[in-house]
Design a protein around this motif. Structure first.
Motif, short mmCIF file in Angstrom:
data_model
loop_
_atom_site.label_atom_id
_atom_site.label_comp_id
_atom_site.label_asym_id
_atom_site.label_seq_id
_atom_site.Cartn_x
_atom_site.Cartn_y
_atom_site.Cartn_z
N PRO A 194 0.85 -1.45 0.12
CA PRO A 194 0.08 0.10 -0.18
C PRO A 194 0.84 1.36 0.05
CG PRO A 194 -0.01 -0.93 2.28
CD PRO A 194 0.81 -1.88 1.43
N MET A 195 1.43 1.42 -1.02
CA MET A 195 2.46 2.62 -1.14
C MET A 195 2.60 3.01 -2.54
SD MET A 195 6.32 0.77 -1.28
CE MET A 195 6.02 0.04 0.39
N VAL A 196 2.81 4.24 -2.54
CA VAL A 196 3.15 5.27 -3.92
C VAL A 196 4.27 6.05 -3.54
CG1 VAL A 196 1.74 7.14 -3.09
CG2 VAL A 196 2.04 6.64 -5.56
N ALA A 197 5.17 6.04 -4.64
CA ALA A 197 6.55 7.02 -4.84
C ALA A 197 6.08 8.09 -5.19
CB ALA A 197 7.44 6.23 -5.64
N ARG A 198 6.92 9.40 -4.45
CA ARG A 198 6.68 10.76 -5.01
C ARG A 198 7.95 11.38 -4.33
NH1 ARG A 198 1.79 10.85 -1.64
NH2 ARG A 198 2.20 12.28 0.14
N GLN A 199 7.94 12.76 -4.70
CA GLN A 199 8.92 13.40 -3.95
C GLN A 199 8.41 13.89 -2.73
OE1 GLN A 199 11.74 13.89 -5.53
NE2 GLN A 199 11.39 13.32 -7.56
N THR A 200 9.49 13.97 -1.94
CA THR A 200 9.16 14.36 -0.49
C THR A 200 8.95 16.02 -0.41
OG1 THR A 200 11.39 14.49 0.32
CG2 THR A 200 10.51 12.53 0.60
N ALA A 201 8.29 16.24 0.70
CA ALA A 201 8.24 17.87 0.73
C ALA A 201 9.32 18.27 1.68
CB ALA A 201 6.89 18.29 1.49
N ASP A 202 10.20 17.56 2.41
CA ASP A 202 11.20 18.00 3.34
C ASP A 202 12.36 18.03 2.68
OD1 ASP A 202 11.51 15.45 3.34
OD2 ASP A 202 11.02 15.30 5.37
N GLY A 203 12.63 17.77 1.46
CA GLY A 203 13.70 18.07 0.90
C GLY A 203 14.90 16.65 1.00
N LYS A 204 14.12 15.64 1.33
CA LYS A 204 15.05 14.32 1.31
C LYS A 204 15.21 13.77 -0.16
CE LYS A 204 12.73 11.80 4.32
NZ LYS A 204 11.81 12.64 4.80
N GLY A 205 14.33 14.18 -0.92
CA GLY A 205 14.30 13.71 -2.45
C GLY A 205 12.99 12.62 -2.51
N ARG A 206 13.23 11.47 -3.13
CA ARG A 206 12.18 10.58 -3.33
C ARG A 206 11.92 9.68 -2.14
NH1 ARG A 206 15.35 8.03 -8.65
NH2 ARG A 206 16.73 8.07 -6.94
N GLY A 207 10.61 9.32 -2.14
CA GLY A 207 10.41 8.50 -1.05
C GLY A 207 8.94 7.81 -1.35
N VAL A 208 8.57 7.05 -0.41
CA VAL A 208 7.29 6.32 -0.50
C VAL A 208 6.41 6.57 0.41
CG1 VAL A 208 8.13 4.25 -1.94
CG2 VAL A 208 8.37 4.18 0.40
N PHE A 209 5.03 6.68 0.02
CA PHE A 209 4.11 7.01 0.81
C PHE A 209 2.97 6.14 0.99
CE2 PHE A 209 6.35 10.41 -0.53
CZ PHE A 209 6.59 11.44 0.64
N ALA A 210 2.05 5.98 2.04
CA ALA A 210 1.05 5.34 2.48
C ALA A 210 -0.19 5.67 1.30
CB ALA A 210 0.56 4.96 3.88
N THR A 211 -0.84 4.76 0.78
CA THR A 211 -2.01 4.95 -0.21
C THR A 211 -3.19 4.89 0.58
OG1 THR A 211 -2.02 2.51 -0.95
CG2 THR A 211 -0.85 4.26 -2.11
N ARG A 212 -3.20 4.47 2.05
CA ARG A 212 -4.32 4.27 2.66
C ARG A 212 -4.08 4.12 4.44
NH1 ARG A 212 -4.19 -1.06 4.66
NH2 ARG A 212 -3.12 -2.58 3.11
N ASP A 213 -4.98 4.26 5.28
CA ASP A 213 -4.53 4.13 6.78
C ASP A 213 -4.12 2.63 6.84
OD1 ASP A 213 -5.36 6.52 7.02
OD2 ASP A 213 -7.22 5.96 7.96
N ILE A 214 -2.89 2.34 7.63
CA ILE A 214 -2.23 1.20 7.92
C ILE A 214 -2.29 0.84 9.18
CG2 ILE A 214 -0.45 -0.50 7.46
CD1 ILE A 214 0.13 1.31 5.01
#
Length: 305
Positions: free
Chosen positions: A160-180
C-alpha cells in the motif's frame, strides 16, 4: 538531496531491507565505497621475465574496464598497504571479482555526482518492469534457493505505497496509499529483487543501463548474507520496485524527529522479505525504516567493489 552512507540522498531512494532471520539478527547490509583496484603499468624496458614477476604482485591487477583503470598505482586511494584487509578477505575478493572498478570508480565513470542537487526522476511501473526484464535478459543474476517461509506475503499482495518527491527536501520517498494499522504488512515477497553473486555480474548489469539508472542502482544496492542449505552465502541485492525509495529514520528518535514506522516489530519473527507497520500509519504518511538496524559495509570487499 541529503548525503547519506554511499553518496546520495538519505531521501534519494537509498533502500536497505529491514528483515530478520529467526534469531533476530539483521543480515541485510548496506553499501559502501571501498578502496579501488590498482592499475598495472608495464614499463617497456622490463624483460618478459621481470614483467611476469611484476604481474604476480598482489599490488597490481588488471581492471575490467575495457583494459583501462580508474587510478594509478601511485594513487593514495589505490594503496593496499594499509587497508586492513586480511589474506582471507583478499582470497574471497579475488574469487568474486576484485579486479574490476570499485563502486567509487563506477560512480566517477558514470558521473553520478552530476545528478546530485537536482530532483531525481520517479520510476513508473513500466520503468520497473523494464529494469526487471533487463536483469533477466542480461542473464547475470544469481540463482538462490531460499528456505520455505522466506516471505509470508499472500499471493497477489500489493504494497500500500506510492512513490513521490518528499516535501522536506529528502528527495524521493514512498507514502501510504491508505490507513495502515500497527502490525499490518507493508511490503512482502522477493519477486522484484535482483541478486548478484559476483562483482563482475553486478558490473555487467550496470553496463546495460544508462548513466542515470546505473547511478540509481549503485545507490540502491546492498550486500546480504542469505541462507543456502546449512550455510550462508553473501550476495549483492537490489530491489527493483518503488520500495527501493524508502528513506531512513531511527526507530527511537529524539523528540520532534522522524522515526521509523516500518520494519520488523519487536518480538515478531519476521520472514526474510517482509516489513510491517511499527505504528499506526495514516494515508499520506511517508514510509521510513531504520538503516542502522541492518546497514554494514564490510562485505563489499568480497566482490571487489
Amino acid at each position: 538531496e541529503i548525503k547519506k552512507l554511499h553518496g546520495d540522498a538519505m531521501g534519494g531512494g537509498q533502500l536497505r531491507r529491514t528483515t530478520k532471520n529467526k534469531a533476530g539478527t539483521f543480515l541485510f547490509l548496506s553499501m559502501s565505497a571501498l578502496p579501488a583496484t590498482m592499475r598495472r603499468t608495464a614499463p617497456s624496458c622490463l624483460s618478459w621475465f621481470l614483467l611476469s614477476l611484476l604481474l604476480s604482485s598482489p599490488h597490481f591487477a588488471v581492471a575490467e574496464n575495457d583494459g583501462s583503470s580508474s587510478c594509478s598505482s601511485s594513487d593514495q586511494e589505490c594503496s593496499r598497504d594499509n587497508d586492513g584487509i586480511g589474506e582471507g578477505s583478499r582470497g574471497r575478493a579475488s574469487r568474486r571479482g576484485r579486479r574490476g572498478p570499485t563502486l567509487r570508480q563506477l560512480e566517477r565513470q558514470r558521473k553520478c555526482n552530476a545528478h546530485d542537487g537536482g530532483e531525481r526522476p520517479l520510476y513508473t511501473d513500466e520503468d520497473w518492469e523494464r529494469l526487471r526484464r533487463l536483469y533477466r535478459e542480461v542473464g547475470v543474476g544469481a540463482t538462490v534457493e531460499f528456505p520455505e517461509g522466506a516471505s509470508a506475503a499472500p499471493p497477489g499482495f500489493v504494497p500500500p505505497m506510492v512513490a513521490r518527491q518528499t516535501a522536506d527536501g529528502k528527495g524521493r520517498g514512498v507514502f501510504a496509499t491508505r490507513d495502515i494499522a500497527k502490525g499490518e504488512m507493508t511490503y512482502g515477497g522477493k519477486d522484484n529483487y535482483a541478486f548478484f553473486s559476483t562483482g563482475e555480474a553486478f558490473r555487467r548489469f550496470l553496463g546495460a543501463l544508462p548513466d542515470g539508472e546505473a547511478c540509481d542502482v549503485i545507490m540502491w544496492a546492498w550486500t546480504q548474507r542469505v541462507p543456502v542449505g546449512r550455510d550462508f552465502e553473501t550476495l549483492i541485492a537490489v530491489l527493483l520496485d518503488s520500495n527501493s525509495l524508502q528513506n531512513d529514520a531511527p526507530r527511537n528518535g529524539r523528540k520532534g524527529q522522524q522515526v521509523a514506522n516500518t520494519g520488523c516489530p519487536a518480538g515478531k519473527e519476521c520472514a526474510w522479505f517482509d516489513e510491517y507497520a511499527l505504528i499506526d500509519i495514516r494515508e499520506g504518511d511517508e514510509f521510513l525504516c531504520d538503516y542502522v538496524e541492518f546497514a554494514e559495509s564490510d562485505l563489499w570487499e568480497e566482490f571487489g567493489l
